[in-house]
Structures are given as structure tokens and as C-alpha cells.
Design a protein around this motif. Structure first.
Motif, PDB file in Angstrom:
ATOM      1  N   SER A 133       3.691   0.965  -4.107  1.00 17.10           N
ATOM      2  CA  SER A 133       3.145  -0.204  -4.796  1.00 17.10           C
ATOM      3  C   SER A 133       1.732  -0.507  -4.290  1.00 17.10           C
ATOM      4  O   SER A 133       0.861  -0.900  -5.074  1.00 17.10           O
ATOM      5  N   SER A 134       1.496  -0.299  -2.990  1.00 20.46           N
ATOM      6  CA  SER A 134       0.133  -0.488  -2.468  1.00 20.46           C
ATOM      7  C   SER A 134      -0.828   0.482  -3.128  1.00 20.46           C
ATOM      8  O   SER A 134      -1.955   0.130  -3.468  1.00 20.46           O
TER       9      SER A 134
ATOM     10  N   PHE B 263      -1.564  -0.663  -6.498  1.00 24.92           N
ATOM     11  CA  PHE B 263      -2.434  -1.834  -6.429  1.00 24.92           C
ATOM     12  C   PHE B 263      -3.880  -1.408  -6.234  1.00 24.92           C
ATOM     13  O   PHE B 263      -4.798  -1.964  -6.834  1.00 24.92           O
ATOM     14  N   LEU B 264      -4.090  -0.401  -5.398  1.00 29.35           N
ATOM     15  CA  LEU B 264      -5.453   0.060  -5.125  1.00 29.35           C
ATOM     16  C   LEU B 264      -6.017   0.886  -6.274  1.00 29.35           C
ATOM     17  O   LEU B 264      -7.181   1.246  -6.271  1.00 29.35           O
TER      18      LEU B 264
ATOM     19  N   PHE C  34      -4.693   3.921  -7.317  1.00 26.75           N
ATOM     20  CA  PHE C  34      -4.516   5.358  -7.136  1.00 26.75           C
ATOM     21  C   PHE C  34      -3.113   5.805  -7.536  1.00 26.75           C
ATOM     22  O   PHE C  34      -2.786   6.969  -7.411  1.00 26.75           O
TER      23      PHE C  34
ATOM     24  N   GLY D 239       2.965  -2.984  -8.683  1.00 29.61           N
ATOM     25  CA  GLY D 239       1.720  -3.038  -7.911  1.00 29.61           C
ATOM     26  C   GLY D 239       0.509  -3.148  -8.835  1.00 29.61           C
ATOM     27  O   GLY D 239      -0.414  -3.937  -8.605  1.00 29.61           O
TER      28      GLY D 239
ATOM     29  N   VAL E 200       0.153  -6.675 -10.335  1.00 32.92           N
ATOM     30  CA  VAL E 200      -0.475  -7.649  -9.435  1.00 32.92           C
ATOM     31  C   VAL E 200      -1.990  -7.436  -9.438  1.00 32.92           C
ATOM     32  O   VAL E 200      -2.771  -8.390  -9.503  1.00 32.92           O
TER      33      VAL E 200
END
Lengths: 297, 318
Positions: free
Chosen positions: A229-230, A233-234, A236, A246, A249
Motif C-alpha cells: 500500500s505504501s 501511495f508513492l 509505484f 494506497g 489515499v
């Protein structure tokens, strides 16, 4: 070989009996049951998403953008007019699918390598330990980003990247557990019979560390979900317009004052899934007496 | 004891060497031609040839590796492919900004989590323990970007106490950055503390059940004295490693949080250099992170040795 003269050990339980006992102890742990139930609900929602909502998670509808919660859209809509609830329900598909695949690959690979290191010992174990230490020294998110930029985004690449990042940690845990089994008489006996490393691993060592591997799976899955999820979010991970928590958000963060539900709903979904996995891991390790801390997680 | 320290240091150096090889291989041996990767598919052959020349890609890999390591040992990491500035000075500028966050995070996380962990351990299975354990479980279960987003919602949108984003570049002064440091540090500290609390709780419970604590109690010592003099050193021992691992984790954790707040730190540099395929910068950041990881682990090992006399005489078993 003096150990062979001592009293014969209790006959090993048969596989079904062992499974039944594992199941009984599991049910006695409230945390494990609740955790597994939460994860089960998430899986059900992801599978049944098309039945639960009539909205298309990727259909834009600019006339209904940025709506608050209401009868038509229970959790409101995002900046493109997509139904937030539908995206959250479908979002579990990407998160669960990729996470389960990545965790399976990671734990399977880590288990085989960890057992092999414990069984073979010697220089193989030493060299492996050094190399794994060196891999661990590079921050996981950076290693992940490098793999993803090199090979391009896509579920298969992310599975591979997660395996690169997390296999060393699984190897450490499994190696620790297997080291406790390797000195046992039945392993010595199997070696004396001239069985291959692979067959000893499969028939003597693995059945005795199944509980450790199961707990490791649950624990690792929670980390993998967080990491994926990170990554999304970024920017990628999942590609827009894929419904993914992710990514949601990241997309709706800027509009958080206008439609807070668009950010909060995926956050709640993500947090409950990971809480479920963590509860399951905690409960299982307590119920089965797996001491994760001693094994250097 | 000296040989124990020497062995640990030697092992740490060996790990670092291997990491540097891995980092170099991973970045340089990416599939396809590095120059084409950097410039993209539509680059002219001339530009690709020029970049190949600049990166001296036509020389064998091991030669480039030794050059890179020799340079790195002298603080020269080459020049950035994007900004054209020296990587060393650029990275250290961003690194300094991140160090500010890291320092405050570690301070918050370690003191907070040890106090909470001890409380939970002492009040085992009563309401303080249940409360602390539940909160730390939730803290473990939400990714850093979620904690950061929620904090922004609470403390910059609802209560406008802290800035939601940083508007300064990497060369901002400490005074300019200071108001913006607290939310990122808090976000990281929450996630980090969740892990340490659980470890501290378990080790406090273990230690409180031990015989020497019972003896201390039987001597009639007050609970406060038993905890500070007898339980704490024993409980700190396993916790140290978790703290060290978490400090090393910070190097990666900042990447996400800094991007939420647009904070000009090493994490932001990491992400932009990955996006731009700025290989020298990626290599430098990876190597520096590896150094941080190895140093933290070494410090934890030596700290554990200082706290536990048994370890000083024990062999090389881990």
C-alpha cells in the motif's frame, strides 16, 4: 550414537491428529479467531464485490464529483465522480491478490532456504548469513523502488520485489526454528539412512516447524500489505485507475477537507485488514507456543 | 572481550563490503543498457554515447566498482545525473534535514515506548495493559502515510497548529524547518513506538517473573526501586535490538512520510532520484543507509554487551 540406546521417544503423531490438535488450540485463542474472521470477511468482500455494489469502480461521472455521503453513494464520490464505496470494496482485490501471492512466494522461498541452511550448516550457512545481512542493510523501500523502476510496475514485478526484500528475514526465522529440529535423533537417523537433503527437509524438518511457518506467514502478510500500500501511495504500485487503497489515499488526500470519507474509507479498510492479520499472527503464536521474539524476527 | 569487539567490528565491515557490492550490482546490472535506461527510449544515439562516456560504461564492472568505492571512502560519490552537482554534498544537505526528523522521532519513540512498555508489563492483563496493547496493535497496523494523513487532518486542518507541507527547499535553515518537523516526526514515532512497546512489554514480563526480581522484592525493596534497578537493565537488553532495527528502518520510513509533507529530506531525494534514474544518487543513498544499519546493529550488540556481563565471556554464538 549413544542416544539411540535411551528410551524410545513417543511415536510421532500422525498428520491428521496433529492438524486436529492445532485446530483445537487455535480455536481456544480468541485473538486468532477474531483475526482470522476479519481476514475472512475481507476475502469474502473482495470476491463478492460485484454483488455488493452496482457501481463500476473505474467509471468516471463528472456530474457527480466530490459528493458527500448520501443515499446514492454511501461513502460519497471522489474527484472523478467514482463511487468511493465501490472502489474500497474492489480495492481489496488488488491488495489481497498481490499480497497473498507475494507472501506465498516469500515464505516458501525463505522456508526452503532457511531449512537448507540449518541442515547443511558449514560454509553454506556462513556465506548465506553474510549475504542476507548485506541485503537487510539496504532499506526495503529503496530496494523495492529500484527493482520496480528497473523492471516496470506490474503485479509480477511487485511480487518479485517483495520476495527480494523479505526473503532474508524469513530465512532467519525459519533457520532458527529448523536449527532446533536438526539435532533430533530422527534427523540423524534419516541422514544415516542416506536420505537426500531435500527429502529430509520435506519429511523430517518441515512437519516440525509448520507452526512457525504459519505464524511467519500471517506476520509477513501484514508487512507485505503495508509495504504494497505504501508503494501504491508513492505511485509505484497499482496503476490508476485501478481501485487500490494506497492509491485512493494518494488521490484523495488533497481533497481531504472537501470529502474526508474518500480518504478515510480506504484507510479503515486497510487498517482492519492489517489488524486482522496481526491479531491472527499474535493469536497463533500464543496458541501454538511459537516464540517469535526468541527467533529473532 | 577485546576479541569479541574486534570480531563484531570485522563482521560489520564484511557486511558493509558485501552490501556495497550488492548495491553496485543491483543498480549497474539492471536489465538493459544503463545509459538508455537513464535517458529513456527516445534518446538520440549521440546522447546515449555521451552518457556512456560520462559514466565510463565501456570499462569492466569491477574497475568501475573499485573506483566508486575508492571515491566513496573519500566522500566523493560522483556527480548527479540530474542536477550536475556533486552527489556527496547534495546528499549530505538532504541527510542533515532528515537527521533533524530522525533525532526527534527516536527521542519521542524510545522514551515514550519504553515508559508505555514498562507500564503495560507491570500492569499485565489489567486495563492499562489492554489499552496500551490495543493502541500499539493499531499503530503497527496502519502504514506511515495513513498516520501522517490523519495527523495532517487533526493538527493542520482541524487545528491549524503545524504546517501541512514544507515550502522550503533543501537548503532551508534549521529555524525554517523546525515548525514543520514535528508532524513527520510524530507520524514516524507512532509507527516505530508500536513495535518497541510490544518488545519492552514482553521483556518486562519476563524479567519480573525472574528469580532475581523475586529476591529483590523479598529484600523489601520498593516497587520503584525493583523496577529501576533490577528489572529495567534486564528488560532493556532484548529491547535494544528492536530499537536498533527501528532506527535503521527509519532510513526507509522517512521516504514515505517526507513525501506526504513535502519535507526536503533524504527520503524525498530517494524518491525523486529513483523517478529520474539518477544512479549515482541512488547508490550513495543505499550505501549510506547500509552504513546506518550496520552501525546501529553494532551499537546494539556492544550496548547489549555492556548491559549483560554474560555476553562478554560467551563465544561467538548469537
Amino acid at each position: 550414537m549413544t542416544t539411540l540406546d535411551t528410551a524410545p521417544p513417543a511415536p510421532p503423531a500422525t498428520a491428521p491428529a496433529r492438524a486436529a490438535r492445532a485446530w483445537r488450540t487455535l480455536r481456544s485463542s480468541r485473538a486468532a479467531v477474531i483475526g482470522l474472521a476479519i481476514v475472512g470477511v475481507h476475502v469474502l468482500i473482495a470476491v463478492l464485490a460485484p454483488l455488493l455494489t452496482s457501481y463500476d469502480p473505474i467509471a468516471n461521472d463528472s456530474s457527480h464529483a466530490l459528493l458527500g455521503p448520501g443515499w446514492d453513494h454511501w461513502a460519497g464520490t471522489d474527484q472523478y465522480g467514482r463511487d468511493v464505496l465501490a472502489r474500497v470494496l474492489y480495492g481489496g482485490r488488488y491488495a489481497l491478490g498481490v499480497s497473498v501471492a507475494a507472501t506465498l512466494v516469500t515464505v516458501a522461498l525463505g522456508t526452503v532456504v532457511g531449512c537448507a541452511a540449518a541442515l547443511r550448516g558449514g560454509w553454506f550457512d556462513d556465506v548465506l548469513g553474510r549475504v542476507l545481512d548485506a541485503v537487510l542493510a539496504v532499506p526495503s523501500i529503496l530496494a523495492l523502488l529500484v527493482v520496480v523502476t528497473a523492471l516496470g510496475t506490474g503485479p509480477a514485478v511487485i511480487v518479485l520485489a517483495i520476495a527480494v526484500v523479505y526473503v532474508p528475514q524469513v530465512v532467519r526465522v525459519v533457520r532458527g526454528a529448523a536449527l532446533a529440529v536438526v539435532p533430533a535423533d530422527y534427523v540423524t537417523a534419516a541422514r544415516a539412512r542416506g536420505e537426500s537433503t531435500w527429502s529430509i527437509l520435506r519429511r523430517e524438518v518441515l512437519p516440525n516447524i509448520t507452526d512457525v511457518v504459519c505464524v511467519e506467514f500471517a506476520m509477513r502478510a501484514s508487512w507485505v500489505v503495508l509495504l504494497i500500500s505504501s508503494l501504491s501511495f508513492l505511485g509505484f504500485g497499482a496503476d490508476p485507475p485501478t481501485p487500490d487503497w494506497g492509491l485512493m489515499v494518494a488521490e484523495n488526500r488533497t481533497a481531504i477537507t472537501v470529502v474526508p470519507m474518500a480518504s478515510l474509507a480506504p484507510i479503515i479498510a486497510l487498517a482492519t485488514l492489517v489488524v486482522g492479520l496481526n491479531l491472527a499472527a499474535d493469536g497463533l503464536s500464543k496458541a501454538w507456543g511459537v516464540d517469535r521474539i526468541r527467533e529473532g524476527s | 572481550m577485546v576479541s569479541f569487539i574486534a570480531r563484531r567490528v570485522a563482521a560489520a565491515l564484511g557486511t558493509l563490503f558485501l552490501s556495497s557490492v550488492l548495491v553496485f550490482l543491483a543498480v549497474q546490472a539492471l536489465p538493459g543498457d544503463v545509459a538508455t535506461q537513464v535517458l529513456g527510449k527516445d534518446a538520440t544515439p549521440d546522447a546515449v554515447a555521451a552518457l556512456r562516456e560520462k559514466l565510463s560504461l565501456d570499462r569492466p564492472a569491477w574497475e568501475r566498482y573499485t573506483d566508486w568505492v575508492r571515491g566513496a571512502l573519500h566522500g566523493d560519490f560522483g556527480t548527479s545525473l540530474v542536477s550536475g552537482k556533486a552527489v556527496g554534498s547534495e546528499v549530505s544537505m538532504y541527510l542533515g534535514n532528515s537527521a533533524l526528523i530522525a533525532l526527534i522521532t527516536v527521542l519521542f519513540a524510545v522514551t515514550g515506548s519504553i515508559v508505555l512498555g514498562i507500564l503495560a508489563g507491570l500492569y499485565r492483563d489489567r486495563w492499562p495493559d489492554h489499552l496500551i496493547s490495543t493502541v500499539s496493535l493499531v499503530g503497527m497496523s496502519v502504514p506511515e502515510f495513513v498516520v501522517a494523513t490523519v495527523l495532517v487532518l487533526c493538527f493542520s486542518v482541524a487545528l491549524p497548529w503545524f504546517p501541512a507541507v514544507v515550502l522550503y527547499g533543501p537548503d532551508a535553515s534549521v529555524g525554517q524547518l523546525l515548525p514543520a518537523v514535528w508532524l513527520p516526526a510524530l507520524a514516524l514515532a507512532v509507527v516505530m513506538a508500536a513495535y518497541i512497546v510490544r518488545m519492552a512489554r514482553t521483556s518486562v514480563i519476563d524479567v519480573m517473573a525472574s528469580e532475581y526480581v523475586t529476591t529483590a522484592r523479598l529484600k523489601g525493596l520498593s516497587t520503584w526501586r525493583v523496577v529501576t534497578r533490577h528489572a529495567l537493565p534486564g528488560a532493556m537488553l532484548p529491547t535494544l535490538h528492536v530499537i536498533a532495527l527501528n532506527v535503521a528502518w527509519l532510513a526507509g520510513g522517512v521516504a514515505v512520510v517526507e513525501n506526504v509533507f513535502n519535507y526536503p529530506g533524504i527520503g524525498k531525494l530517494m524518491l525523486s532520484s529513483v523517478q529520474n534514474r539518477d544512479l549515482p544518487v541512488i547508490q550513495a543513498i543505499a550505501l549510506i543507509s547500509a552504513v546506518v544499519y550496520v552501525v546501529c546493529n553494532l551499537a546494539a550488540d556492544l550496548g547489549a554487551m555492556a548491559l549483560n556481563p554474560k555476553l562478554r565471556t560467551r563465544g561467538r554464538t548469537r
